[in-house]
Write a protein that holds these residues in place. Structure first.
Motif, mmCIF file in Angstrom:
data_model
loop_
_atom_site.group_PDB
_atom_site.id
_atom_site.type_symbol
_atom_site.label_atom_id
_atom_site.label_comp_id
_atom_site.label_asym_id
_atom_site.label_seq_id
_atom_site.Cartn_x
_atom_site.Cartn_y
_atom_site.Cartn_z
ATOM 1 N N GLY A 144 33.600 42.700 44.237
ATOM 2 C CA GLY A 144 33.496 43.678 45.343
ATOM 3 C C GLY A 144 34.171 44.478 46.534
ATOM 4 N N ILE A 145 34.310 42.350 47.525
ATOM 5 C CA ILE A 145 35.010 42.481 48.213
ATOM 6 C C ILE A 145 36.188 42.797 48.132
ATOM 7 C CG2 ILE A 145 34.956 41.541 49.815
ATOM 8 C CD1 ILE A 145 32.605 39.971 50.275
ATOM 9 N N ARG A 189 39.628 45.837 48.815
ATOM 10 C CA ARG A 189 41.238 46.757 49.085
ATOM 11 C C ARG A 189 41.630 47.516 48.499
ATOM 12 N NH1 ARG A 189 44.099 40.862 48.535
ATOM 13 N NH2 ARG A 189 45.312 41.806 50.342
ATOM 14 N N TYR A 190 41.592 47.532 47.407
ATOM 15 C CA TYR A 190 42.424 48.265 45.891
ATOM 16 C C TYR A 190 42.017 49.272 45.641
ATOM 17 C CZ TYR A 190 44.436 43.358 45.539
ATOM 18 O OH TYR A 190 44.718 42.091 46.051
ATOM 19 N N ALA A 191 40.754 49.547 46.173
ATOM 20 C CA ALA A 191 39.575 51.117 45.593
ATOM 21 C C ALA A 191 40.781 52.222 45.615
ATOM 22 C CB ALA A 191 38.752 51.396 46.484
ATOM 23 N N VAL A 194 48.667 48.287 39.821
ATOM 24 C CA VAL A 194 48.066 48.023 41.650
ATOM 25 C C VAL A 194 48.493 46.381 41.830
ATOM 26 C CG1 VAL A 194 46.068 48.394 43.464
ATOM 27 C CG2 VAL A 194 47.061 50.068 40.930
ATOM 28 N N LYS A 195 48.204 46.043 41.188
ATOM 29 C CA LYS A 195 47.015 44.264 41.487
ATOM 30 C C LYS A 195 48.472 43.817 41.691
ATOM 31 C CE LYS A 195 42.093 43.993 41.495
ATOM 32 N NZ LYS A 195 42.280 42.402 40.751
ATOM 33 N N LEU A 196 49.923 43.639 40.854
ATOM 34 C CA LEU A 196 51.488 43.342 40.933
ATOM 35 C C LEU A 196 51.729 43.231 41.851
ATOM 36 C CD1 LEU A 196 52.932 43.125 37.215
ATOM 37 C CD2 LEU A 196 51.536 41.623 38.307
ATOM 38 N N SER A 256 40.062 32.974 47.919
ATOM 39 C CA SER A 256 39.529 33.814 47.462
ATOM 40 C C SER A 256 40.868 34.948 48.264
ATOM 41 C CB SER A 256 38.798 34.905 47.147
ATOM 42 O OG SER A 256 37.826 35.506 47.728
ATOM 43 N N SER A 257 40.342 36.169 47.873
ATOM 44 C CA SER A 257 40.934 37.272 49.269
ATOM 45 C C SER A 257 39.932 37.703 49.717
ATOM 46 C CB SER A 257 42.099 38.674 48.415
ATOM 47 O OG SER A 257 40.868 39.223 47.372
ATOM 48 N N GLY A 258 38.904 37.776 49.257
ATOM 49 C CA GLY A 258 37.347 37.369 50.441
ATOM 50 C C GLY A 258 37.011 36.356 51.141
#
Length: 378
Positions: free
Chosen positions: A12-13, A17-19, A254-256, A357-359
């Motif tokens: 979720g975290i 950031r990409y939501a 989006v993620k790439l 991770s990014s979290g």
């Protein structure tokens, strides 16, 4: 047990950031009316191929299917046949082995290097027999497993090199012949990617891809993944339904765009752990210079793993194990249980993955390291 202040992974975290962009991507697909194939898949495949540095990328349903399709395609193309041997690291995730045996091929397990956790390349040649036709190299935990020696062994014995790149998107290998670097996914003859949600670049469901510069292989994989059909009602192979959903392709696009920042953040966290953890009971992984790993996992080893897990949980730190039971010890592979693989089994009993991770923030990593340094096996 203390509530985890530092969870191992909170998707979720990670995805928050990409939501906004993910929601736009979903709306784009919904409005298109095209949910299997279409422009999102086409553009994603083009972007992935350009990122990796190959001519072709084929989006598929998941990482296991990507591997299965590669081996099946080589069988259909006459480059492999059932009964052929494929060298594979003994300490990999079971998916690597499932893809081999599902195609009637025979896995040849090779022990890992104790420093890198990847296959011990110095043992490759001694594992080769007249039936050996391929090496499945696994870039475990995000560290590249490929070098000049592997390439030379493959050339000497005319072996295919297939990359299990499920954990290492964006990682780089030094290529001596051109005095430069090349990304994983472009090092061998073909490569499999996983976009399971927990990966460095994860879908919001499941997904995978095959990359290659071999046109015939790419076309065969694409046909096999679509029921073996080249055109409607023209099934040239006994194929599968292994296509990538358009909405997942849109999410992955989006993620790439954020892959480089994801890699840099993970490298920063790995450097903090490695320079700050000083507990003699906990061995940190090797960091190469320059650091070309993408740190899908940051894996320490310890002879007192259960006690460390409980201690960390009681101090609010989540952990995981990758992997506690090696493939040859799984019930489905009881036929390999007799194999003597002491390094593989030692690592299975000692590896422990820390949050990365990014979290996980830089301050989180420093605090986790401090907590680890206070651990005693009393």
């Amino acid at each position: 047990m203390t509530e985890l202040k530092y969870p191992f992974l909170d998707l979720g975290i990670v995805n928050s950031r990409y939501a906004a962009d993910l929601k736009k991507a979903a709306s784009r697909v919904i409005d298109s009316g095209r949910y299997i194939g279409g422009c999102e898949n086409d553009i994603f495949e083009k972007e992935l191929a350009e990122l990796v540095g190959v001519d072709y990328a084929v989006g598929v349903s998941n990482g296991l299917d990507a591997l299965r399709l590669i081996f099946r395609a080589y069988i259909e193309l006459g480059q492999l046949k059932p009964g052929d041997e494929v060298i594979v690291p003994a300490n990999t995730y079971i998916a690597s082995v499932l893809a081999i045996t599902d195609n009637g091929l025979e896995p040849v397990f090779v022990e890992p290097d104790s420093k890198t956790y990847n296959i011990d390349i110095s043992l490759l040649e001694s594992a080769i027999t007249s039936r050996t036709k391929a090496i499945l190299t696994v870039h475990l935990y995000g560290r590249v497993c490929y070098d000049k020696c592997m390439a030379e062994v493959a050339r000497k014995y005319n072996l295919l090199i297939v990359e299990d790149n499920a954990q290492a998107i964006g990682a780089e290998a030094t290529i001596e012949s051109c005095r430069g670097t090349a990304k994983t996914g472009s090092l061998g003859n073909a490569a499999a990617f996983s976009f399971y949600p927990t990966k460095n670049i994860g879908a919001l469901g499941d997904g995978g891809a095959v990359t290659t510069s071999d046109r015939a292989l790419a076309e065969t994989v694409r046909v096999l993944a679509n029921y073996g059909s080249k055109s409607r009602y023209n099934n040239v192979f006994e194929g599968f339904n292994c296509r990538l959903d358009a909405i997942q392709a849109a999410f992955l696009r989006v993620k790439l765009q954020h892959l480089n920042e994801e890699i840099l953040h993970r490298r920063e966290l790995a450097a903090i752990y490695s320079t700050t953890i000083s507990n003699v009971l906990v061995k940190t992984p090797l960091i190469d210079s320059p650091d070309r790993s993408v740190w899908h996992q940051y894996v320490v080893t310890t002879p007192c793993r259960d006690n460390l897990i409980n201690y960390l949980a009681n101090n609010g730190v989540g952990t995981d194990i990758h992997y506690a039971v090696p493939p040859h010890r799984q019930p489905c592979y009881s036929r390999y249980a007799h194999l003597k693989l002491p390094m593989t089994e030692k690592l299975a009993g000692e590896v422990l993955s820390l949050p990365i991770s990014s979290g996980t923030s830089v301050d989180d990593a420093r605090e986790i390291a401090r907590i680890i340094n206070n651990f005693t096996n009393d």
